[in-house]
Design a protein around this motif. Structure first.
Motif, PDB file in Angstrom:
ATOM      1  N   SER A   1      -4.407   4.604   5.181  1.00  0.00           N
ATOM      2  CA  SER A   1      -3.743   3.556   4.402  1.00  0.00           C
ATOM      3  C   SER A   1      -2.642   2.900   5.228  1.00  0.00           C
ATOM      4  O   SER A   1      -2.520   1.671   5.274  1.00  0.00           O
ATOM      5  N   SER A   4       0.829  -1.211   0.000  1.00  0.00           N
ATOM      6  CA  SER A   4       0.000   0.000   0.000  1.00  0.00           C
ATOM      7  C   SER A   4       0.861   1.257   0.000  1.00  0.00           C
ATOM      8  O   SER A   4       0.595   2.214  -0.736  1.00  0.00           O
ATOM      9  N   SER A   5       1.929   1.274   0.816  1.00  0.00           N
ATOM     10  CA  SER A   5       2.832   2.430   0.830  1.00  0.00           C
ATOM     11  C   SER A   5       3.545   2.572  -0.506  1.00  0.00           C
ATOM     12  O   SER A   5       3.734   3.683  -1.012  1.00  0.00           O
ATOM     13  N   SER A  49      -4.553   3.565  -0.831  1.00  0.00           N
ATOM     14  CA  SER A  49      -3.434   4.207  -1.517  1.00  0.00           C
ATOM     15  C   SER A  49      -3.794   4.575  -2.947  1.00  0.00           C
ATOM     16  O   SER A  49      -3.316   5.567  -3.487  1.00  0.00           O
ATOM     17  N   GLN A  69      -6.198  10.252   4.363  1.00  0.00           N
ATOM     18  CA  GLN A  69      -6.061   9.108   3.458  1.00  0.00           C
ATOM     19  C   GLN A  69      -4.707   8.421   3.657  1.00  0.00           C
ATOM     20  O   GLN A  69      -4.620   7.193   3.700  1.00  0.00           O
ATOM     21  N   VAL A  70      -3.643   9.194   3.814  1.00  0.00           N
ATOM     22  CA  VAL A  70      -2.306   8.631   4.002  1.00  0.00           C
ATOM     23  C   VAL A  70      -2.225   7.851   5.310  1.00  0.00           C
ATOM     24  O   VAL A  70      -1.746   6.712   5.354  1.00  0.00           O
ATOM     25  N   ASN A 126       1.232   3.859  -3.254  1.00  0.00           N
ATOM     26  CA  ASN A 126       1.003   5.295  -3.103  1.00  0.00           C
ATOM     27  C   ASN A 126       2.085   6.084  -3.847  1.00  0.00           C
ATOM     28  O   ASN A 126       1.807   7.082  -4.510  1.00  0.00           O
ATOM     29  N   GLN A 166      -4.962   9.013  -5.820  1.00  0.00           N
ATOM     30  CA  GLN A 166      -4.083   9.219  -6.951  1.00  0.00           C
ATOM     31  C   GLN A 166      -4.603   8.592  -8.236  1.00  0.00           C
ATOM     32  O   GLN A 166      -4.639   9.245  -9.284  1.00  0.00           O
TER      33      GLN A 166
END
Length: 451
Positions: free
Chosen positions: A381, A242-243, A397, A377-378, A246, A401
Motif C-alpha cells: 500500500s 491510503s495510509s 489499505s 499488505q502494508v 488504513n 481491514q
C-alpha cells in the motif's frame, strides 16, 4: 546543485539509514499506549485496560489525520524533489503544516464535545465507562500536538533527517515512560495520570518537531508557502489517503471488534469485560510489530518516491523488494513470540483470573496466526502511495481491514460464536496478502517495460 543521494547511493545503505531511525521512532511511538496499558494494568486492573482499549479508536482517528497530511505531504515533497522542483516542494510543506494545525484543533474540540457518545459507540460497558471518560478526556487535549508531531516527522524524514525525526518521537516516549509510574503510583492519579503523562510526552515531541522548521536541508520556507492552496491540498490528501484509510480501517475494526466481543462474550463463560480487555492487549502488542513494519515503509518511502520521480525504476524495484525481505525477518520473530510466549506477554499487562488468561492467550494465538505475512499488505500500500498511485494504495489499505476482516467478524460468530471473531483475523490476513502480491507484481512488470 549536488545530486541527491537518494538517486545514486546503494539501496541497502539508504534503507538502513532511513528505516532504522523510522522504525525506532514508530516503535517508541507505539509504546505510548503500551506503557500506559502496562502501568494501568498493574495499578488499576483489567477494567483500566479495557478503558484504554475503548479509548484507542480516538487515537487511531487522530493518527489517520496525521498520516493523511503527513504522508501525503512527504510523498508529494519527495516526488517534486525528484523532478527538480524545490519551490513546489516548499509550498507543499508550508500548506501541510497549516492543515495539521487546523485539523488538530478541530478534532480536539469535536472529541471533547462528543466524548461520551463516541466511547459508547466504541464499546464501553457501564463498568468501564468512568475509567474511559477520565482517560480520554485528557488524551484528547493532546491531539493537536500529536497530529503536528507525527505529520512533521514524515516531512523531516523526507528531507533527509531520519535521525532527527527519531529524536522527536523518542524524547516524548521517554518522558511518558518516566512520568507514567510517577503519576500512577507516586501521586496515585490512576488512569488520569497515565493520560497526563502521555500528553506531556507528546508536547515535548511537538516542540522538537516545530524547531526543525528552520533546519530544512532541501528547501527554504518563506511566508507565502503557508498560504493555503486548495487544489494542492487536495492533491496532498490524495497522496496520503491510503495510509490514512488504513488507520481509519483499524478504527472501524476496533469498534466492530469491541462491540462483537462484548455481545458474544456475554453469551460465553468469559462475560463482556474479559474479551474487551484481552482484545486491547492483543491489538496493542501486535501494534509493536506493525510499528516496525510501518517504520520500514516510512523509511523506504522517500527512496521509492524520489527514484520513481527520476524514472529510475530498477532502484524503485530494488527498494521495494529489500523492504519486503526486512519485513519477513521481523514478522517471523513476531510470529514466534505470539505463538510460543503469549502467556509471558499477557502477564506484563497486570493481573486477572484464570478465565482472563485463558481467553487472552487463545485470542493472541489464533487472531495473529498469519502475522508473518501482514507486512506485505502494508508495504505494498505504501509502495503505491510513494509512486503517486493513490487509488491502488487506498484499495490495498482497505482490503485487510474493511473488505475482508469486518465482514468476517460479523459473519463467522453466527457459526462459531465468539471463536468466529478470532478465526476472522488469519483468514483476512491471508486474503489481503494474496491480493497485494498480485497488484504489486503487475505494477513492477509495467515499470520493467519502461526501463
Amino acid at each position: 546543485m549536488a545530486e541527491n543521494p537518494l538517486g545514486y547511493e546503494k539501496i541497502p545503505k539508504l534503507l538502513k539509514s532511513f528505516a532504522i531511525p523510522s522504525i525506532t521512532a514508530m516503535v517508541v511511538s507505539s509504546l505510548y499506549n503500551i506503557v500506559d496499558q502496562i502501568f494501568i494494568g498493574q495499578g488499576v486492573g483489567y477494567l483500566g485496560n479495557a478503558a484504554t482499549n475503548v479509548s484507542f479508536p480516538l487515537t487511531t482517528i487522530c493518527m489517520a489525520i496525521a498520516l493523511l497530511i503527513g504522508i501525503g505531504s512527504a510523498s508529494s515533497f519527495s516526488l517534486n524533489l525528484g523532478k527538480g522542483r524545490p519551490d513546489k516542494a516548499a509550498q507543499i510543506v508550508g500548506n501541510g503544516i497549516v492543515m495539521m494545525i487546523i485539523s488538530g484543533v478541530a478534532y480536539m474540540v469535536i472529541g471533547e464535545i462528543l466524548l461520551v457518545p463516541l466511547l459508547t459507540a466504541f464499546g464501553a460497558t457501564p463498568e468501564v465507562m468512568p475509567y474511559a471518560i477520565e482517560y480520554s478526556g485528557v488524551i484528547i487535549a493532546g491531539f493537536p500536538f500529536l497530529i503536528i508531531q507525527n505529520g512533521m516527522s514524515s516531512l523531516i524524514r523526507a528531507d533527509g533527517s531520519p535521525k532527527y525525526s527519531m529524536l522527536c518521537m523518542v524524547s516524548g516516549a521517554i518522558a511518558n515512560t518516566i512520568l507514567d509510574p510517577l503519576f500512577i503510583f507516586g501521586f496515585n492519579m490512576g488512569v488520569f495520570g497515565a493520560a497526563l503523562a502521555t500528553v506531556l510526552g507528546q508536547i515535548l515531541s511537538f516542540v522538537l518537531a516545530v524547531l526543525y522548521l528552520r533546519k530544512f536541508k532541501t528547501i527554504s520556507l518563506v511566508r507565502s508557502n503557508f498560504r493555503l492552496n486548495p487544489a494542492e491540498n487536495l492533491k496532498t490528501c490524495a497522496m496520503g489517503i491510503s495510509s490514512s484509510i488504513n488507520q481509519v480501517a483499524i478504527t472501524f475494526v476496533q469498534i466492530v471488534l469491541n462491540n462483537s466481543l462484548t455481545y458474544y462474550g456475554a453469551m460465553s463463560v468469559y462475560g463482556t469485560d474479559i474479551p474487551l480487555a484481552s482484545c486491547g492487549i492483543v491489538m496493542k502488542t501486535n501494534a509493536i510489530l506493525l510499528a516496525v513494519i510501518i517504520g520500514i515503509a516510512q523509511g523506504v518511502q522517500p527512496i521509492i518516491g524520489f527514484n520513481y520521480g527520476a524514472r529510475k525504476f530498477e532502484r524503485v524495484r530494488s527498494a521495494y523488494m529489500l523492504s519486503i525481505k526486512w519485513n519477513f525477518v521481523v514478522s517471523a520473530v513476531g510470529f514466534c513470540i505470539f505463538q510460543f510466549f503469549p502467556q509471558a506477554v499477557i502477564s506484563l499487562f497486570g493481573r486477572g483470573d484464570e478465565l482472563y488468561f485463558e481467553f487472552a492467550v487463545m485470542f493472541m494465538r489464533i487472531f495473529l496466526l498469519m502475522a508473518i505475512v501482514n507486512g506485505v499488505q502494508v508495504l505494498s500500500s505504501n509502495f503505491f502511495t510513494s509512486i503517486g498511485k493513490a487509488v491502488k494504495g487506498m484499495i490495498l489499505s482497505l482490503t485487510r481491514q474493511v473488505i475482508f476482516l469486518i465482514p468476517l467478524i460479523i459473519i463467522l460468530p453466527h457459526i462459531f460464536g465468539i471463536m468466529g471473531i478470532l478465526y476472522a483475523g488469519p483468514i483476512a490476513d491471508a486474503a489481503a496478502f494474496v491480493l497485494a502480491i498480485c497488484l504489486v507484481s503487475r505494477e513492477l512488470k509495467k515499470q520493467k517495460a519502461l526501463m
